[in-house]
Design an enzyme around this catalytic site. Structure first.
Site, short mmCIF file in Angstrom:
data_model
loop_
_atom_site.label_atom_id
_atom_site.label_comp_id
_atom_site.label_asym_id
_atom_site.label_seq_id
_atom_site.Cartn_x
_atom_site.Cartn_y
_atom_site.Cartn_z
N ASP A 113 18.67 38.54 51.49
CA ASP A 113 17.86 39.48 51.11
C ASP A 113 17.85 40.50 52.41
O ASP A 113 18.46 40.36 53.51
CB ASP A 113 16.63 38.95 50.90
CG ASP A 113 15.74 39.75 49.74
OD1 ASP A 113 16.12 40.91 49.54
OD2 ASP A 113 15.14 39.12 49.06
N ASP B 245 15.23 45.38 41.92
CA ASP B 245 14.89 44.10 40.98
C ASP B 245 14.79 44.12 39.56
O ASP B 245 14.20 45.28 38.88
CB ASP B 245 13.80 43.39 41.47
CG ASP B 245 13.80 42.53 42.80
OD1 ASP B 245 14.68 43.01 43.47
OD2 ASP B 245 12.86 42.09 43.06
C1 GAL Z 1 13.60 40.63 46.64
C2 GAL Z 1 14.84 40.25 45.67
C3 GAL Z 1 14.45 39.44 44.54
C4 GAL Z 1 13.74 38.41 45.19
C5 GAL Z 1 12.49 38.53 45.91
C6 GAL Z 1 12.07 37.38 46.89
O1 GAL Z 1 13.85 41.46 47.68
O2 GAL Z 1 15.64 41.50 45.31
O3 GAL Z 1 15.82 39.06 43.87
O4 GAL Z 1 14.92 37.46 45.81
O5 GAL Z 1 12.96 39.60 46.95
O6 GAL Z 1 11.07 37.70 47.61
#
Ligand code: GAL
Length: 399
Positions: free
Chosen positions: A148, A203
């Site tokens: 991430d 997301d």
């Molecule tokens: C976001 C990511 C999500 C999930 C989330 C967890 O940045 O895009 O898919 O992994 O973090 O905190």
């Protein structure tokens, strides 16, 4: 001389082996399950094992789903030597035992970390620990890493992802590398060779359309952001329009069919995000529709493109191997679409492929009804429900 020949042969075979290894990681878009969409931070060893069992027992594994990925929140700190510590309450037997369990079910094991100092849920990130973490993952038996971009503290994205990519490669274990920087730095322009897939957008949220103030995006919004990226996808390096919401309850079954069909048209990684232990029949039917999945997994590795845009009605095309193609009529409208489509009127193509229906006839197969519906020799007529699709496979007619 003999020594030199042996040495040269050795070098030749090891480079061949290496080339084979790098090519076969994610040669088709990875398929699996990820904890985030349904469970958020509520992950545990018990949940993950049950999901592995459900993946096998539900028929998902037979349909091609393979990776069981724990997203954020499995990690709680680092020990004095800097080693990452999994939550001892939620993962009492540790990650190696969990990986062994998943492997014993014939599946593969994925994990999550972040290029920043902390993950998005404020758990320890991998910044400064990339090689140590990669070695640890390999020792546990990790097969997939989602990485991430929170708390990145102004790093250069390409360099940050390259560091972890190098660290994973240095372990010698084939590990699928999933770049998750939400498309912020155009990863499609530099991600090939660094990662095997890269998120293209913020997301997904469980809705057919819309963009929320925190950046969450519905299915149509994500499709639009991926429409022009088809040329960047190919074997081993895929655009990732985010994980599936099929079965999570925010859309109708018709909309979930559209979501799934379009992800397959986009050659997207297919990471289910629902509770596999309690799927209803319709959800299972959607996620395990092998004719649709074959479009996603086609070995040619082409991403589909938007061929005709009538506004609320669109026709998408994905070229497949053996001169076949998938054609998806997408009805974004709130009312049905009465299609009457003349194949012969216009050929379909882009820079790499071209098909003219006036030269050659194709048989049509409806991939949701699982039946032949004629050929391109006459107009296609169909009623497509609001928010629905008609998804076809076209096969050159045998003379
Ligand atoms: C976001 C990511 C999500 C999930 C989330 C967890 O940045 O895009 O898919 O992994 O973090 O905190």
């Amino acid at each position: 001389m003999k020594k030199l020949t042996t040495l040269l042969l050795l070098v030749f075979f090891s480079t061949q082996l290496f080339a084979q290894k790098t090519e076969t990681v994610a040669a088709t878009p990875p398929m699996g399950w990820n904890s985030w969409n349904k469970f958020g931070c509520n992950v545990s060893e018990k949940l993950i094992k049950e999901m592995a069992d459900a993946m096998v027992n539900s028929g998902m594994a037979d349909a091609g789903y393979q990776y069981i990925v724990i997203d954020d929140c499995w990690q709680v700190g680092r020990d004095s030597a800097g080693n990452i510590i999994p939550d001892p309450k939620r993962f009492p037997d540790g990650m190696k035992a969990l990986a062994d369990y998943i492997h014993s079910r014939g599946l593969k094991f994925g994990i999550y970390s972040c290029a920043g100092s902390m993950t998005c849920q404020k758990r320890p990130g991998s910044r400064g620990y990339q090689f140590q973490d990669a070695r640890q993952y390999a020792a546990w038996g990790v097969d997939y890493l989602k990485y991430d971009w929170c708390y990145n503290e102004g790093q250069n994205a390409e360099a940050a992802y390259k560091t972890m990519s190098d660290a994973l490669k240095a372990t010698g274990r084939p590990i699928v590398f999933s770049i998750c920087e939400w498309g912020s730095n155009k990863p499609w322009e530099w991600g090939k060779g660094i990662g095997n897939l890269w998120r293209t957008t913020g997301d997904i949220f469980d809705s057919f359309k819309g963009t929320l103030n925190w950046g969450g995006k519905g299915v149509l919004d994500i499709i639009d952001l991926n429409a022009d990226l088809w040329k960047y996808a190919g074997p081993g390096h895929w655009n990732d329009p985010d994980m599936l919401e099929v079965g999570n309850g925010g859309m109708t079954d018709e909309e979930y069919k559209t979501h799934f069909s379009m992800w397959c048209m986009l050659a997207a990684p297919l990471m289910a995000g629902n509770d596999l232990r309690s799927m209803d029949d319709e959800t299972k039917k959607i996620l395990t529709n092998e004719e649709i999945i074959q479009v996603d997994q086609d070995a040619l590795g082409e991403q589909g493109f938007r061929f005709i845009d009538y506004g609320d009605q669109e026709i998408w095309v994905k070229f497949l191997q053996n001169d076949e193609l998938a054609v998806c009529f997408l009805n974004r409208a709130d009312t049905p679409w009465n299609v009457n489509y003349d194949w012969a009127k216009v050929g379909i193509g882009h820079a790499k492929h071209y098909v003219s229906f006036s030269d050659k006839k194709y048989d049509l197969r409806d991939l949701w009804q699982h039946k032949a519906i004629g050929n391109t020799g006459k107009n296609l007529t169909a009623d497509i429900p609001a928010h629905g699709v008609l998804m076809l496979r076209l096969t050159p007619e045998k003379k």
